[in-house]
Scaffold this motif. Structure first.
Motif, PDB file in Angstrom:
ATOM      1  N   ALA A   1       4.831   2.433 -16.983  1.00 51.60           N
ATOM      2  CA  ALA A   1       5.490   1.222 -16.529  1.00 51.60           C
ATOM      3  C   ALA A   1       4.459   0.086 -16.506  1.00 51.60           C
ATOM      4  N   PHE A   2       3.288   0.165 -16.441  1.00 54.46           N
ATOM      5  CA  PHE A   2       2.164  -0.776 -16.326  1.00 54.46           C
ATOM      6  C   PHE A   2       1.002  -0.639 -17.419  1.00 54.46           C
ATOM      7  N   ASP A   3       0.418  -1.944 -17.744  1.00 55.07           N
ATOM      8  CA  ASP A   3      -0.750  -1.936 -18.402  1.00 55.07           C
ATOM      9  C   ASP A   3      -2.001  -1.839 -17.509  1.00 55.07           C
ATOM     10  N   ALA A   4      -1.803  -2.156 -16.472  1.00 57.61           N
ATOM     11  CA  ALA A   4      -3.222  -2.139 -15.665  1.00 57.61           C
ATOM     12  C   ALA A   4      -2.731  -2.108 -14.120  1.00 57.61           C
ATOM     13  N   VAL A   5      -3.711  -1.421 -13.361  1.00 55.67           N
ATOM     14  CA  VAL A   5      -3.559  -1.114 -11.927  1.00 55.67           C
ATOM     15  C   VAL A   5      -4.878  -1.596 -11.289  1.00 55.67           C
ATOM     16  N   LEU A   6      -4.640  -2.372 -10.047  1.00 56.46           N
ATOM     17  CA  LEU A   6      -5.853  -2.775  -9.149  1.00 56.46           C
ATOM     18  C   LEU A   6      -5.483  -1.968  -7.966  1.00 56.46           C
ATOM     19  N   ALA A   7      -6.496  -1.220  -7.462  1.00 49.96           N
ATOM     20  CA  ALA A   7      -6.591  -0.491  -6.275  1.00 49.96           C
ATOM     21  C   ALA A   7      -7.675  -0.817  -5.488  1.00 49.96           C
ATOM     22  N   ALA A   8      -7.525  -1.931  -4.476  1.00 45.65           N
ATOM     23  CA  ALA A   8      -8.417  -2.359  -3.704  1.00 45.65           C
ATOM     24  C   ALA A   8      -8.650  -1.861  -2.452  1.00 45.65           C
ATOM     25  N   GLY A   9      -9.574  -0.956  -2.017  1.00 49.76           N
ATOM     26  CA  GLY A   9      -9.824  -0.373  -0.846  1.00 49.76           C
ATOM     27  C   GLY A   9      -8.697   0.614  -0.522  1.00 49.76           C
ATOM     28  N   LEU A  10      -8.288   1.312  -1.615  1.00 52.61           N
ATOM     29  CA  LEU A  10      -7.396   2.369  -1.608  1.00 52.61           C
ATOM     30  C   LEU A  10      -7.803   3.707  -1.551  1.00 52.61           C
ATOM     31  N   VAL A  11      -8.532   4.113  -2.681  1.00 55.42           N
ATOM     32  CA  VAL A  11      -8.832   5.710  -2.839  1.00 55.42           C
ATOM     33  C   VAL A  11      -9.199   6.502  -1.846  1.00 55.42           C
ATOM     34  N   HIS A  12     -10.068   5.707  -0.716  1.00 54.65           N
ATOM     35  CA  HIS A  12     -10.430   6.642   0.193  1.00 54.65           C
ATOM     36  C   HIS A  12      -9.740   6.662   1.479  1.00 54.65           C
ATOM     37  N   HIS A  13      -8.654   5.935   1.335  1.00 56.86           N
ATOM     38  CA  HIS A  13      -7.780   6.049   2.182  1.00 56.86           C
ATOM     39  C   HIS A  13      -6.590   6.884   2.023  1.00 56.86           C
ATOM     40  N   LEU A  14      -6.665   7.397   0.814  1.00 56.78           N
ATOM     41  CA  LEU A  14      -5.452   8.253   0.419  1.00 56.78           C
ATOM     42  C   LEU A  14      -5.684   9.793   0.942  1.00 56.78           C
ATOM     43  N   PRO A  15      -4.766  10.558   1.737  1.00 53.09           N
ATOM     44  CA  PRO A  15      -4.742  11.633   2.321  1.00 53.09           C
ATOM     45  C   PRO A  15      -5.032  12.628   1.196  1.00 53.09           C
ATOM     46  N   ASP A  16      -4.639  12.524  -0.122  1.00 50.34           N
ATOM     47  CA  ASP A  16      -5.008  13.570  -1.307  1.00 50.34           C
ATOM     48  C   ASP A  16      -5.478  12.516  -2.406  1.00 50.34           C
ATOM     49  N   PRO A  17      -6.454  12.253  -2.470  1.00 48.41           N
ATOM     50  CA  PRO A  17      -6.819  11.272  -3.582  1.00 48.41           C
ATOM     51  C   PRO A  17      -6.579  11.599  -5.003  1.00 48.41           C
ATOM     52  N   GLU A  18      -6.570  13.105  -5.211  1.00 50.59           N
ATOM     53  CA  GLU A  18      -6.342  13.615  -6.714  1.00 50.59           C
ATOM     54  C   GLU A  18      -4.883  13.387  -6.922  1.00 50.59           C
ATOM     55  N   ALA A  19      -3.862  13.726  -5.963  1.00 42.33           N
ATOM     56  CA  ALA A  19      -2.365  13.395  -6.229  1.00 42.33           C
ATOM     57  C   ALA A  19      -2.163  11.922  -6.332  1.00 42.33           C
ATOM     58  N   GLY A  20      -2.868  11.019  -5.699  1.00 46.89           N
ATOM     59  CA  GLY A  20      -2.874   9.424  -5.746  1.00 46.89           C
ATOM     60  C   GLY A  20      -3.267   9.117  -7.177  1.00 46.89           C
ATOM     61  N   LEU A  21      -4.463   9.621  -7.487  1.00 49.42           N
ATOM     62  CA  LEU A  21      -5.025   9.017  -8.840  1.00 49.42           C
ATOM     63  C   LEU A  21      -3.924   9.713  -9.974  1.00 49.42           C
ATOM     64  N   ARG A  22      -3.492  10.761 -10.022  1.00 53.21           N
ATOM     65  CA  ARG A  22      -2.688  11.244 -10.956  1.00 53.21           C
ATOM     66  C   ARG A  22      -1.361  10.485 -11.076  1.00 53.21           C
ATOM     67  N   GLU A  23      -0.673  10.234  -9.700  1.00 47.25           N
ATOM     68  CA  GLU A  23       0.300   9.186  -9.621  1.00 47.25           C
ATOM     69  C   GLU A  23       0.401   7.946 -10.478  1.00 47.25           C
TER      70      GLU A  23
END
Length: 201
Positions: free
Chosen positions: A109-131
């Motif tokens: 759906a998107f051309d670009a994603v900004l994730a500010a201060g997000l990745v280290h708060h994800l319980p499962d960074p791999e699942a989050g980045l895959r999503e």
């Protein structure tokens, strides 16, 4: 600790800080603007702010895509989204309550994603980045961003820099590769943390 418990703890942590959140970081806008510029958005583009918090990046994303573009901010914490609305950010894009591991958004759906201060708060960074990869079109960009570098942030909080930090290049590069991204820029200096990746085709 289960994912659900971790998710609840993240939500509670940010819920308590939502009101007045931005007053704690009043000088971050230029750093955010520079990060948004790295996304290469153009008029009519489609931008996602993942883990948007009070949605401070939404006006900048709206500027980048213009009135014909699409801007969406997603966050896990209803209190953050309420504060975003109080600040008028809903005028710049849609605010959606959602979990980073199960985004209520369609594929590509998107051309670009900004994730500010997000990745280290994800319980499962791999699942989050895959999503995030799932909802980004091939060739689209992801910016993992923080308006202060990791070393400066650790010093400010009285922590040591940890080698197993998901944001450190040796951890991040293989993680991005496994989840459908290719790193194109990595800047972890005093002034900012910025990792830009391209969605592989």
């Amino acid at each position: 600790m289960g994912m659900e418990t971790e998710r609840r703890q993240v939500r509670e942590f940010f819920a308590a800080k939502a009101v007045g959140w931005e007053k704690r970081f009043p000088d971050d806008t230029p750093a955010y603007r520079a990060a948004v510029a790295e996304l290469g958005l153009t008029t009519g583009g489609r931008a996602l702010d993942a883990g948007c918090g009070t949605a401070r990046a939404l006006p900048l994303l709206r500027e980048a895509v213009g009135p014909s573009g699409t801007v969406v901010g997603v966050d896990l914490t209803p209190e953050m989204l309420r504060e975003a609305t109080v600040l008028g950010r809903h005028h710049d894009g849609a605010l959606v309550e959602g979990d980073g591991a199960r985004l209520p958004l369609r594929e590509g759906a998107f051309d670009a994603v900004l994730a500010a201060g997000l990745v280290h708060h994800l319980p499962d960074p791999e699942a989050g980045l895959r999503e995030l990869a799932r909802v980004t079109r091939p060739g689209g960009r992801l910016a993992l961003f923080h308006p202060i570098g990791r070393a400066a942030l650790a010093a400010r909080r009285g922590h040591e820099l940890r080698p197993d930090d998901v944001r450190a290049a040796p951890q991040l590069v293989p993680l991005l590769t496994r989840t459908g991204w290719e790193l194109s820029l990595y800047d972890d200096g005093e002034e900012r943390y910025l990792a830009v990746a391209v969605r592989r085709r």
